[in-house]
Design a protein around this motif. Structure first.
Motif, PDB file in Angstrom:
ATOM      1  N   LYS A 117      28.533  58.796 -31.096  1.00 31.62           N
ATOM      2  CA  LYS A 117      27.107  58.550 -31.310  1.00 31.62           C
ATOM      3  C   LYS A 117      26.843  57.081 -31.590  1.00 31.62           C
ATOM      4  CE  LYS A 117      23.167  60.120 -34.088  1.00 31.62           C
ATOM      5  NZ  LYS A 117      22.728  61.022 -35.184  1.00 31.62           N
ATOM      6  N   ARG A 118      27.757  56.447 -32.327  1.00 32.11           N
ATOM      7  CA  ARG A 118      27.574  55.041 -32.711  1.00 32.11           C
ATOM      8  C   ARG A 118      27.919  54.064 -31.600  1.00 32.11           C
ATOM      9  NH1 ARG A 118      30.396  54.239 -38.514  1.00 32.11           N
ATOM     10  NH2 ARG A 118      29.735  52.094 -38.078  1.00 32.11           N
ATOM     11  N   ASP A 176      19.788  47.321 -33.626  1.00 33.39           N
ATOM     12  CA  ASP A 176      20.665  47.933 -34.643  1.00 33.39           C
ATOM     13  C   ASP A 176      21.850  47.031 -34.973  1.00 33.39           C
ATOM     14  OD1 ASP A 176      19.039  50.189 -34.703  1.00 33.39           O
ATOM     15  OD2 ASP A 176      20.176  51.186 -33.122  1.00 33.39           O
ATOM     16  N   GLY A 177      21.560  45.724 -35.088  1.00 32.92           N
ATOM     17  CA  GLY A 177      22.588  44.777 -35.501  1.00 32.92           C
ATOM     18  C   GLY A 177      23.509  44.290 -34.407  1.00 32.92           C
ATOM     19  N   ASP A 184      26.071  42.229 -26.084  1.00 31.64           N
ATOM     20  CA  ASP A 184      27.231  42.980 -26.569  1.00 31.64           C
ATOM     21  C   ASP A 184      27.114  44.465 -26.239  1.00 31.64           C
ATOM     22  OD1 ASP A 184      28.390  40.689 -27.630  1.00 31.64           O
ATOM     23  OD2 ASP A 184      27.398  40.928 -29.562  1.00 31.64           O
ATOM     24  N   LEU A 185      25.899  44.996 -26.266  1.00 29.75           N
ATOM     25  CA  LEU A 185      25.707  46.399 -25.893  1.00 29.75           C
ATOM     26  C   LEU A 185      26.106  46.640 -24.443  1.00 29.75           C
ATOM     27  CD1 LEU A 185      22.221  47.202 -27.519  1.00 29.75           C
ATOM     28  CD2 LEU A 185      24.490  47.722 -28.417  1.00 29.75           C
ATOM     29  N   VAL A 186      25.768  45.690 -23.576  1.00 29.97           N
ATOM     30  CA  VAL A 186      26.131  45.807 -22.162  1.00 29.97           C
ATOM     31  C   VAL A 186      27.652  45.733 -22.011  1.00 29.97           C
ATOM     32  CG1 VAL A 186      25.934  44.743 -19.885  1.00 29.97           C
ATOM     33  CG2 VAL A 186      23.926  44.882 -21.369  1.00 29.97           C
TER      34      VAL A 186
END
Length: 274
Positions: A13-14, A116-117, A122-124
């Motif tokens: 989930k994280r 969310d920080g 970085d998410l990509v």
């Protein structure tokens, strides 16, 4: 150490990583969640470095609006299999929502926005570790106007945003123009806004065709100018025939609704070959 299903699901989930990736990361980190997250992120960074020269030609294109601001985002990947995945589309939606909320002025600025920080860049990268494919934000377009409208073509491969000079534009009128842009791919709003490069290209093409057709040399320039005028009617938005009523161009259609109504800006992006 034994890893519980609850821990695996929590890490998934994280991070958005697969079940097996989460299990392996938790096992390697001896159940330390922060270390497990770092393991998954490093995997994404490794994939990013390894696949940097790959072509990302598929993806998801979305658009949206926030009051007088509209944005369009294209997240690209290597295969359509990944592009249609719900989590990939969800990441594209997350990026678009962050853009609408923060209104970054450029793609570089968008990549620095935090969700969310975590920075969007970085998410990509993290998602690359999940899919094993190269990913990148292939387009980021914005505009501001008294009224803004967006259109996403079914399949999430093409989207448009358009701005009008007056607030409160009728929803159907806005959609008509946004869909016109999607379907007809205008190069500019008016003839005056067509770049000199495009004008020169079209004039040269027209001259070459006229010469090949054996037209008299003294008429070549006039023929080319006529071809350029025709080009404006086909490829500048306000002069284009309205696809729902070819007896009107877009400018006439808008004036039939409100004599002062016009388009002030538009953006379009497509992943499809055109």
């Amino acid at each position: 150490m034994a890893v519980s299903m609850a821990d695996i699901q929590n890490l998934r989930k994280r991070t958005g990583a697969g079940m097996m990736d989460c299990k392996n990361a938790l096992t390697e980190s001896n159940g330390d969640f922060d270390k497990a997250i770092e393991i998954i992120r490093k995997k994404g960074q490794a994939f990013a470095a390894k696949r940097g020269d790959r072509e990302a030609s598929e993806g998801c294109v979305l658009a949206g609006s926030n009051n007088d601001f509209a944005a369009l985002v294209a997240l690209k990947c290597e295969t359509d299999f990944v592009a249609i995945n719900a989590e990939f589309v969800g990441l594209t939606t997350t990026i678009l929502n962050a853009a609408l909320a923060n209104k970054p002025a450029s793609l570089d600025a968008l990549n620095e926005v935090e969700v969310d920080g975590r920075k969007i860049a970085d998410l990509v990268t993290d998602r690359m570790g999940v899919t094993g494919e190269k990913m990148e934000i292939g387009a980021y377009e914005t505009l501001s106007a008294p009224s803004v409208v967006f259109y996403i073509h079914p399949g999430n491969k093409l989207a448009t945003i358009v701005g009008f000079n007056k607030a409160g534009v009728d929803t159907q009128v806005g959609k008509d123009v946004a869909m016109q842009i999607a379907a007809m791919n205008p190069v500019a709003l008016t003839a005056e806004e067509v770049s000199e490069e495009i004008k020169a290209r079209e004039l040269n093409l027209a001259k070459e065709k006229a010469l090949e057709a054996g037209k008299p040399a003294n008429l070549i320039d006039k023929i080319a100018e006529g071809a350029l005028t025709k080009f404006y009617k086909e490829f500048t938005l306000l002069q284009q025939e309205f696809i729902k009523n070819p007896k009107q161009n877009i400018e006439q259609y808008l004036q039939s609704v409100d004599k002062e109504l016009t388009v002030v800006a538009f953006k379009r992006f497509s992943l499809n070959a055109e």
